[in-house]
Design a protein around this motif. Structure first.
Motif, PDB file in Angstrom:
ATOM      1  N   LYS A 177      16.237 -27.372 -94.673  1.00  0.00           N
ATOM      2  CA  LYS A 177      15.651 -26.049 -94.508  1.00  0.00           C
ATOM      3  C   LYS A 177      15.531 -25.332 -95.842  1.00  0.00           C
ATOM      4  N   ASP A 178      16.505 -25.535 -96.716  1.00  0.00           N
ATOM      5  CA  ASP A 178      16.542 -24.783 -97.965  1.00  0.00           C
ATOM      6  C   ASP A 178      16.040 -25.567 -99.171  1.00  0.00           C
ATOM      7  N   ILE A 179      16.514 -26.782 -99.324  1.00  0.00           N
ATOM      8  CA  ILE A 179      16.244 -27.505-100.564  1.00  0.00           C
ATOM      9  C   ILE A 179      14.811 -28.019-100.633  1.00  0.00           C
ATOM     10  N   PHE A 180      14.246 -28.476 -99.524  1.00  0.00           N
ATOM     11  CA  PHE A 180      12.885 -29.002 -99.561  1.00  0.00           C
ATOM     12  C   PHE A 180      11.853 -27.912 -99.833  1.00  0.00           C
ATOM     13  N   GLU A 181      12.197 -26.677 -99.474  1.00  0.00           N
ATOM     14  CA  GLU A 181      11.316 -25.533 -99.723  1.00  0.00           C
ATOM     15  C   GLU A 181       9.916 -25.754 -99.141  1.00  0.00           C
ATOM     16  N   VAL A 182       9.883 -26.223 -97.913  1.00  0.00           N
ATOM     17  CA  VAL A 182       8.616 -26.378 -97.199  1.00  0.00           C
ATOM     18  C   VAL A 182       8.504 -25.227 -96.205  1.00  0.00           C
ATOM     19  N   PRO A 183       7.572 -24.312 -96.392  1.00  0.00           N
ATOM     20  CA  PRO A 183       7.472 -23.162 -95.487  1.00  0.00           C
ATOM     21  C   PRO A 183       6.899 -23.556 -94.136  1.00  0.00           C
ATOM     22  N   TYR A 184       7.276 -22.831 -93.128  1.00  0.00           N
ATOM     23  CA  TYR A 184       6.672 -23.028 -91.822  1.00  0.00           C
ATOM     24  C   TYR A 184       5.294 -22.361 -91.818  1.00  0.00           C
TER      25      TYR A 184
ATOM     26  N   THR B 228       0.266 -22.697 -95.889  1.00  0.00           N
ATOM     27  CA  THR B 228      -1.125 -22.666 -96.313  1.00  0.00           C
ATOM     28  C   THR B 228      -1.474 -24.017 -96.924  1.00  0.00           C
ATOM     29  N   GLN B 229      -2.762 -24.261 -97.106  1.00  0.00           N
ATOM     30  CA  GLN B 229      -3.179 -25.527 -97.715  1.00  0.00           C
ATOM     31  C   GLN B 229      -2.648 -25.638 -99.140  1.00  0.00           C
ATOM     32  N   GLU B 230      -2.599 -24.526 -99.858  1.00  0.00           N
ATOM     33  CA  GLU B 230      -2.085 -24.540-101.226  1.00  0.00           C
ATOM     34  C   GLU B 230      -0.615 -24.938-101.256  1.00  0.00           C
ATOM     35  N   GLU B 231       0.147 -24.551-100.244  1.00  0.00           N
ATOM     36  CA  GLU B 231       1.572 -24.877-100.210  1.00  0.00           C
ATOM     37  C   GLU B 231       1.812 -26.352 -99.897  1.00  0.00           C
TER      38      GLU B 231
ATOM     39  N   THR C  52      -2.959 -27.505 -88.423  1.00  0.00           N
ATOM     40  CA  THR C  52      -3.124 -26.050 -88.352  1.00  0.00           C
ATOM     41  C   THR C  52      -3.986 -25.632 -87.163  1.00  0.00           C
ATOM     42  N   SER C  53      -4.831 -26.547 -86.684  1.00  0.00           N
ATOM     43  CA  SER C  53      -5.691 -26.232 -85.534  1.00  0.00           C
ATOM     44  C   SER C  53      -5.029 -26.557 -84.204  1.00  0.00           C
ATOM     45  N   CYS C  54      -3.891 -27.235 -84.257  1.00  0.00           N
ATOM     46  CA  CYS C  54      -3.206 -27.635 -83.030  1.00  0.00           C
ATOM     47  C   CYS C  54      -2.804 -26.400 -82.221  1.00  0.00           C
ATOM     48  N   ALA C  55      -3.066 -26.445 -80.928  1.00  0.00           N
ATOM     49  CA  ALA C  55      -2.818 -25.288 -80.064  1.00  0.00           C
ATOM     50  C   ALA C  55      -1.342 -25.069 -79.768  1.00  0.00           C
ATOM     51  N   VAL C  56      -0.491 -26.020 -80.147  1.00  0.00           N
ATOM     52  CA  VAL C  56       0.945 -25.869 -79.910  1.00  0.00           C
ATOM     53  C   VAL C  56       1.499 -24.804 -80.854  1.00  0.00           C
ATOM     54  N   HIS C  57       2.256 -23.868 -80.320  1.00  0.00           N
ATOM     55  CA  HIS C  57       2.816 -22.787 -81.122  1.00  0.00           C
ATOM     56  C   HIS C  57       4.328 -22.728 -80.924  1.00  0.00           C
ATOM     57  N   GLY C  58       4.961 -21.903 -81.736  1.00  0.00           N
ATOM     58  CA  GLY C  58       6.404 -21.744 -81.608  1.00  0.00           C
ATOM     59  C   GLY C  58       7.142 -22.331 -82.789  1.00  0.00           C
ATOM     60  N   GLU C  59       8.349 -22.806 -82.534  1.00  0.00           N
ATOM     61  CA  GLU C  59       9.239 -23.276 -83.592  1.00  0.00           C
ATOM     62  C   GLU C  59       8.679 -24.505 -84.306  1.00  0.00           C
ATOM     63  N   GLU C  60       8.927 -24.569 -85.620  1.00  0.00           N
ATOM     64  CA  GLU C  60       8.598 -25.743 -86.420  1.00  0.00           C
ATOM     65  C   GLU C  60       9.881 -26.304 -87.022  1.00  0.00           C
ATOM     66  N   ALA C  61       9.855 -27.573 -87.377  1.00  0.00           N
ATOM     67  CA  ALA C  61      11.049 -28.199 -87.953  1.00  0.00           C
ATOM     68  C   ALA C  61      10.641 -29.302 -88.920  1.00  0.00           C
ATOM     69  N   ILE C  62      11.493 -29.534 -89.915  1.00  0.00           N
ATOM     70  CA  ILE C  62      11.319 -30.669 -90.821  1.00  0.00           C
ATOM     71  C   ILE C  62      12.100 -31.834 -90.230  1.00  0.00           C
TER      72      ILE C  62
ATOM     73  N   SER D  63       8.249 -35.135 -92.181  1.00  0.00           N
ATOM     74  CA  SER D  63       7.098 -34.413 -91.643  1.00  0.00           C
ATOM     75  C   SER D  63       7.482 -33.005 -91.220  1.00  0.00           C
ATOM     76  N   LEU D  64       6.498 -32.127 -91.253  1.00  0.00           N
ATOM     77  CA  LEU D  64       6.621 -30.810 -90.639  1.00  0.00           C
ATOM     78  C   LEU D  64       6.067 -30.943 -89.223  1.00  0.00           C
ATOM     79  N   VAL D  65       6.848 -30.529 -88.236  1.00  0.00           N
ATOM     80  CA  VAL D  65       6.495 -30.790 -86.844  1.00  0.00           C
ATOM     81  C   VAL D  65       6.505 -29.489 -86.040  1.00  0.00           C
TER      82      VAL D  65
END
Length: 567
Positions: free
Chosen positions: A61-68, A71-74, A297-307, A372-374
């Motif tokens: 959650k902290d070290i990989f620094e991958v935001p939920y 953006t494409q730039e991230e 980003t177009s996926c209709a699934v919403h809510g929590e994300e996880a690495i 992966s970001l899921v």
């Protein structure tokens, strides 16, 4: 402040006294320093705003620094775009990867480093000729196919290539001897490579015809090369494919990749510190795929994300990104790829350690973890195997289950792993590929000042020199925890390096209590003083404890304990 005294962020959880407040004797709590603790909601476990968290949750959650919701730039930063475009241009048309893989630096010696390398220098700037066309000509001169070569690096000034070959060539002494003979003709005007350069002059791309220099590692005709028992041919070829860097890398981009690699490697290796199985990182690659990003980003699934992590075998890696993880059950082919204990879907875990156990690893092979970001969406908690081989619950996007190391469901509150079954591939955004190889040795270095300039430089040298892990620990409790876990494996070998201070004698005795034969070297300033207690511990019937103030002796001790050839 806690309990009337100021907490030191460098103290461990146990040293701080936090565990004493809950009267816990559970040895499964992670031995982390306080600077790594999360500040979360009020917790009844210990105190306001402090809670013990698992090391793996902390790291990813902290070290990989991958935001939920990135953006494409991230995910695909602009700084990498020129490099990604060049990689795509210089990639062989037969490349197995539809995604663009950006190979990142690895900080330990890699097993493929032992394979022979061909070094080609063409005194022409890279933008003055077509690299792929030149390499095609080079392959014809060498009597091999273009696909038999891997472009490991390109340097600027003159164009300097470092090339390695497929395992079927590299591990065949006769084939390598033939290549060694054929490179002698590259400098002749009649060679395909020289003719190609001559055409560039006629086209006006260059002013004069330069001489091509080619050298092959001389060791290939004088040694037995890398043992075929170390890795399979498929292992070697796939490792070389993901390690390729087929273009010049700008220093700023290289620094970006280096920093990213440090974060990923520290997180991955942290997960294996408490594992009886030892892995080294052989490769790391960033995954760049715009199509998968847009689907995510177009996926209709919403809510929590996880690495999360997915472990896979070599033969699945080739095309895994074409379909973004083959779905468990496809409407076209109705092909089932696994029985699926907890439902039909793609399986992930929050633990690299757990993923490695089911990725089809064998003692000498390379397994691949895909980080992966899921998107988890609606989560259904599964507590048994009632969904085995069946479709997932219709109103859920993810099945979540707590499991044991063997994968069976459990209701444990500590020492469990997590599995996530993902329904749709569009919920998954692959970020990195990490290649892991199982080894049976490591070095453990305990020193409270391991991060000072002198020790830090020596630590970095060790990591570069050896193809096994060098674990550094500032405390005895951390070091002993690693040692106790890993040495439960009777075939695991270890060298312990310690300073003499900070209760070095007590630490050495504890190490010998865990395994009486463990090799120990004391690296210190006051050699004469520490030799006295070292002689007592390494007395009758016990291996000698070496004491030195010379860093070169530490390397000699490791080299003697771990002869090259077997890892």
């Amino acid at each position: 402040m806690f309990n009337g005294h100021e907490l030191n962020v460098n103290d461990t959880i146990r040293a701080s006294g936090l565990l004493d407040t809950i009267n816990s004797f559970d040895g499964n709590y992670p031995e982390l320093r306080l600077k790594f603790l999360h500040k979360l909601h009020e917790s009844a476990h210990i105190a306001t705003n402090i809670v013990l968290t698992s090391p793996e949750e902390l790291v990813y959650k902290d070290i990989f620094e991958v935001p939920y919701s990135p953006t494409q730039e991230e995910i695909m930063p602009d700084i990498l775009k020129p490099l990604v475009e060049k990689i795509h241009e210089n990639q062989p048309k037969s490349s197995a990867f539809s995604s663009k893989l950006v190979s990142m630096p690895v900080f330990t010696k890699q097993v493929v480093d032992e394979l022979p390398s061909l070094h080609i220098t063409v005194p022409v700037k890279p933008n003055e000729f077509d690299s792929n066309e030149f390499l095609q000509c080079l392959a014809m001169d060498l009597g091999i196919n273009r696909d038999d070569m891997f472009l490991m690096s390109v340097q600027e000034g003159s164009t300097k290539y470092k090339i390695k070959f497929k395992a079927a060539i590299s591990l065949c002494l006769e084939k390598m001897k033939k290549i060694a003979e054929k490179i002698k003709v590259l400098v002749l005007p009649s060679s395909k490579s020289a003719e190609f350069i001559a055409r560039q002059k006629l086209l006006g791309n260059i002013q004069e015809i330069p001489k091509i220099d080619a050298t092959l590692d001389t060791s290939v005709v004088n040694s037995s090369l890398i043992s075929s028992k170390t890795l399979t041919f498929d292992d070697i070829d796939m490792a070389l494919a993901v390690m390729q860097r087929p273009t010049i890398i700008d220093p700023l981009i290289w620094e970006f990749l280096t920093q990213k690699s440090r974060k990923i490697s520290s997180g991955i290796l942290h997960a294996f510190q408490k594992s009886a199985v030892e892995y080294v990182i052989e490769s790391m690659s960033l995954i760049q795929n715009e199509a998968l990003y847009y689907k995510y980003t177009s996926c209709a699934v919403h809510g929590e994300e996880a690495i999360l992590f997915h472990g896979t075998k070599i033969h699945n890696l080739d095309n895994i990104f074409d379909t973004n993880f083959k779905t468990f059950y496809t409407s076209n082919s109705h092909q089932i790829t696994d029985s699926g204990w907890y439902g039909q879907g793609t399986y992930f875990s929050s633990s690299p350690n757990y993923c490695a156990s089911y990725a089809g690893s064998h003692s000498n092979g390379i397994i691949y973890l895909i980080c992966s970001l899921v998107k988890l969406g609606n989560i259904c908690t599964v507590t048994d195997m009632s969904y085995m081989g069946k479709p997932m619950r219709s109103d859920s996007d993810t099945h979540y289950v707590k499991v044991t190391q063997s994968g069976s469901p459990t209701n444990a509150t500590h020492s469990f792993f997590e599995e996530f079954v993902i329904k749709q591939s569009d919920q998954i955004l692959p970020l990195y590929i990490v290649g892991l190889r199982q080894v049976n040795r490591f070095v453990l270095w305990r020193d409270a000042k391991i991060n000072n300039s002198e020790n830090g430089a020596l630590f970095a040298q060790m990591k570069e020199r050896y193809n096994f892990n060098i674990y550094g620990s500032e405390t005895s409790s951390e070091a002993l925890s690693i040692l106790k876990c890993k040495l439960t494996n009777s075939s695991m070998q270890c060298v312990v390096v310690t300073n003499g201070g900070d209760k070095g004698e007590e630490f050495a005795r504890e190490c010998r209590n865990i395994r009486s034969s463990v090799p120990i070297i004391v690296f210190c300033g006051n050699v004469a003083h520490h030799q006295q207690w070292a002689a007592v511990i390494g007395g009758t019937g016990q291996p000698k404890i070496h004491v030195t103030g010379n860093s070169g002796d530490v390397f000699t001790f490791i080299n003697t304990t771990f002869p090259s050839g077997n890892t």
